[in-house]
Structures are given as C-alpha cells and as structure tokens.
Design a protein around this motif. Structure first.
Motif, PDB file in Angstrom:
ATOM      1  N   ASP A  60       0.857  -1.188   0.000  1.00 24.13           N
ATOM      2  CA  ASP A  60       0.000   0.000   0.000  1.00 24.13           C
ATOM      3  C   ASP A  60       0.899   1.246   0.000  1.00 24.13           C
ATOM      4  O   ASP A  60       2.125   1.138   0.072  1.00 24.13           O
ATOM      5  CB  ASP A  60      -0.963  -0.004   1.207  1.00 24.13           C
ATOM      6  CG  ASP A  60      -0.245  -0.158   2.532  1.00 24.13           C
ATOM      7  OD1 ASP A  60       0.929   0.292   2.640  1.00 24.13           O
ATOM      8  OD2 ASP A  60      -0.827  -0.723   3.468  1.00 24.13           O
ATOM      9  N   ASP A  61       0.251   2.414  -0.065  1.00 27.45           N
ATOM     10  CA  ASP A  61       1.038   3.644  -0.159  1.00 27.45           C
ATOM     11  C   ASP A  61       1.845   3.930   1.101  1.00 27.45           C
ATOM     12  O   ASP A  61       2.931   4.501   1.038  1.00 27.45           O
ATOM     13  CB  ASP A  61       0.117   4.838  -0.454  1.00 27.45           C
ATOM     14  CG  ASP A  61      -0.186   4.946  -1.939  1.00 27.45           C
ATOM     15  OD1 ASP A  61       0.391   4.162  -2.723  1.00 27.45           O
ATOM     16  OD2 ASP A  61      -0.989   5.817  -2.308  1.00 27.45           O
ATOM     17  N   SER A  62       1.317   3.532   2.263  1.00 29.38           N
ATOM     18  CA  SER A  62       2.066   3.860   3.477  1.00 29.38           C
ATOM     19  C   SER A  62       3.335   3.018   3.569  1.00 29.38           C
ATOM     20  O   SER A  62       4.387   3.506   3.975  1.00 29.38           O
ATOM     21  CB  SER A  62       1.185   3.764   4.733  1.00 29.38           C
ATOM     22  OG  SER A  62       1.025   2.449   5.122  1.00 29.38           O
ATOM     23  N   GLU A  63       3.257   1.747   3.131  1.00 27.15           N
ATOM     24  CA  GLU A  63       4.471   0.927   3.104  1.00 27.15           C
ATOM     25  C   GLU A  63       5.451   1.504   2.075  1.00 27.15           C
ATOM     26  O   GLU A  63       6.671   1.543   2.306  1.00 27.15           O
ATOM     27  CB  GLU A  63       4.133  -0.526   2.765  1.00 27.15           C
ATOM     28  CG  GLU A  63       5.320  -1.456   2.911  1.00 27.15           C
ATOM     29  CD  GLU A  63       5.056  -2.831   2.324  1.00 27.15           C
ATOM     30  OE1 GLU A  63       4.457  -3.668   3.023  1.00 27.15           O
ATOM     31  OE2 GLU A  63       5.443  -3.067   1.162  1.00 27.15           O
ATOM     32  N   MET A  64       4.914   1.958   0.951  1.00 31.44           N
ATOM     33  CA  MET A  64       5.775   2.563  -0.074  1.00 31.44           C
ATOM     34  C   MET A  64       6.490   3.803   0.493  1.00 31.44           C
ATOM     35  O   MET A  64       7.713   3.934   0.352  1.00 31.44           O
ATOM     36  CB  MET A  64       4.916   2.952  -1.282  1.00 31.44           C
ATOM     37  CG  MET A  64       5.701   3.656  -2.359  1.00 31.44           C
ATOM     38  SD  MET A  64       4.724   3.946  -3.834  1.00 31.44           S
ATOM     39  CE  MET A  64       3.705   5.313  -3.280  1.00 31.44           C
ATOM     40  N   ASP A  65       5.736   4.682   1.137  1.00 34.08           N
ATOM     41  CA  ASP A  65       6.342   5.894   1.690  1.00 34.08           C
ATOM     42  C   ASP A  65       7.391   5.562   2.747  1.00 34.08           C
ATOM     43  O   ASP A  65       8.439   6.200   2.829  1.00 34.08           O
ATOM     44  CB  ASP A  65       5.264   6.800   2.309  1.00 34.08           C
ATOM     45  CG  ASP A  65       4.359   7.386   1.237  1.00 34.08           C
ATOM     46  OD1 ASP A  65       4.758   7.395   0.059  1.00 34.08           O
ATOM     47  OD2 ASP A  65       3.242   7.819   1.581  1.00 34.08           O
ATOM     48  N   PHE A  66       7.093   4.546   3.550  1.00 26.49           N
ATOM     49  CA  PHE A  66       8.035   4.125   4.582  1.00 26.49           C
ATOM     50  C   PHE A  66       9.371   3.709   3.958  1.00 26.49           C
ATOM     51  O   PHE A  66      10.441   4.152   4.387  1.00 26.49           O
ATOM     52  CB  PHE A  66       7.441   2.958   5.395  1.00 26.49           C
ATOM     53  CG  PHE A  66       8.436   2.326   6.311  1.00 26.49           C
ATOM     54  CD1 PHE A  66       8.715   2.886   7.548  1.00 26.49           C
ATOM     55  CD2 PHE A  66       9.134   1.179   5.928  1.00 26.49           C
ATOM     56  CE1 PHE A  66       9.663   2.310   8.392  1.00 26.49           C
ATOM     57  CE2 PHE A  66      10.075   0.603   6.761  1.00 26.49           C
ATOM     58  CZ  PHE A  66      10.340   1.163   7.991  1.00 26.49           C
ATOM     59  N   TRP A  67       9.292   2.884   2.894  1.00 28.99           N
ATOM     60  CA  TRP A  67      10.539   2.397   2.288  1.00 28.99           C
ATOM     61  C   TRP A  67      11.289   3.503   1.545  1.00 28.99           C
ATOM     62  O   TRP A  67      12.508   3.551   1.552  1.00 28.99           O
ATOM     63  CB  TRP A  67      10.270   1.176   1.399  1.00 28.99           C
ATOM     64  CG  TRP A  67      10.338  -0.066   2.230  1.00 28.99           C
ATOM     65  CD1 TRP A  67       9.290  -0.762   2.760  1.00 28.99           C
ATOM     66  CD2 TRP A  67      11.535  -0.718   2.680  1.00 28.99           C
ATOM     67  NE1 TRP A  67       9.765  -1.811   3.501  1.00 28.99           N
ATOM     68  CE2 TRP A  67      11.127  -1.823   3.470  1.00 28.99           C
ATOM     69  CE3 TRP A  67      12.898  -0.493   2.496  1.00 28.99           C
ATOM     70  CZ2 TRP A  67      12.049  -2.682   4.078  1.00 28.99           C
ATOM     71  CZ3 TRP A  67      13.819  -1.355   3.105  1.00 28.99           C
ATOM     72  CH2 TRP A  67      13.388  -2.432   3.879  1.00 28.99           C
ATOM     73  N   ILE A  68      10.552   4.398   0.910  1.00 30.24           N
ATOM     74  CA  ILE A  68      11.221   5.515   0.229  1.00 30.24           C
ATOM     75  C   ILE A  68      11.994   6.350   1.250  1.00 30.24           C
ATOM     76  O   ILE A  68      13.164   6.684   1.059  1.00 30.24           O
ATOM     77  CB  ILE A  68      10.190   6.376  -0.547  1.00 30.24           C
ATOM     78  CG1 ILE A  68       9.680   5.596  -1.760  1.00 30.24           C
ATOM     79  CG2 ILE A  68      10.808   7.698  -0.983  1.00 30.24           C
ATOM     80  CD1 ILE A  68       8.546   6.276  -2.513  1.00 30.24           C
TER      81      ILE A  68
END
Ligand code: I3P
Length: 106
Positions: A92-100
């Motif tokens: 999801d987007d929150s996991e994406m933002d976390f990894w970025i």
C-alpha cells in the motif's frame, strides 16, 4: 531493517536494460547504506550467507514514487549512482512511503 520486498530489476550498472526482468519476492536486508537480497529468510540467516543480489550501495542513490509506472500500484523506483534502477511494489502507499524514506535516509 529486514523485509520481504517485491522487486523488478530494470536497468543494470551503466543504464543497460536488465536481462532478468520479472517481478520477484525477495528477503531484503538493509544494513547502513547497503541493501542485500536473499531468496528467503532462511538463506539470509545462514552463517556466511551470500546474498543472491547485492549488496547494493545506496550512497548517492535515490528512491522515489514511480508515478510513470502504471501497470501496478504502490510502485517506487530506486536509482543508484552506478546507473542501475530497481522497481519495488509495496502492499500500500504507506508501506511505499516508509521504504522511500528509509532508503533515502540510509
Ligand atoms: C518479464 C515479466 C515482467 C515484465 C517484463 C518482462 O518477462 O513479464 O513482469 O515487466 O517486461 O520482460 P519474464 O518473466 O519472461 O522475464 P512488467 O511487469 O513491468 O511488464 P519488460 O521487459 O517490458 O520490462
């Protein structure tokens, strides 16, 4: 940091198109500025474990949302200083933002 990540190798060092281009689920280990990929957690935990890929040197690299990649959702792109590029698909987007954020501050 350790996690299963879904990854596609897009470009190799020097910016050449990678030959092995399928999406793969890999056990990923981030240590300092180095990102290593293992087949699974068991392989990563073995003594003297050798990564399947990497370690990638994140210094001088950058992760960003791959807004131009429209085939899948929650995809981000990692560009390394040697010209190589990897795509990752988060759940999801929150996991994406976390990894970025995590990659960019490593
Ligand atoms: C690749 C696989 C990838 C696809 C890639 C193919 O084939 O289908 O999913 O990327 O396309 O080459 P293979 O599994 O035989 O290696 P996309 O999912 O992004 O389409 P590409 O070469 O156009 O990047």
């Amino acid at each position: 940091m350790e996690s299963m990540l879904v990854r596609k190798h897009d470009l190799t060092a020097g910016g050449k198109k990678a030959t092995s281009r399928s999406w793969e689920k890999l056990f990923t280990v981030l240590r300092g500025p180095r990102l290593s990929f293992f087949k699974d957690q068991k392989h990563a935990k073995q003594e003297g474990a050798v990564p399947r890929d990497g370690p990638l040197d994140l210094r001088g690299g950058e992760a960003e949302v791959a807004s131009d990649y429209i085939k899948k959702k929650h995809v981000y792109r990692l560009k390394l200083s040697d010209g190589s590029i990897y795509l990752f698909q988060a759940k999801d987007d929150s996991e994406m933002d976390f990894w970025i954020r995590t990659i960019n501050s490593a």
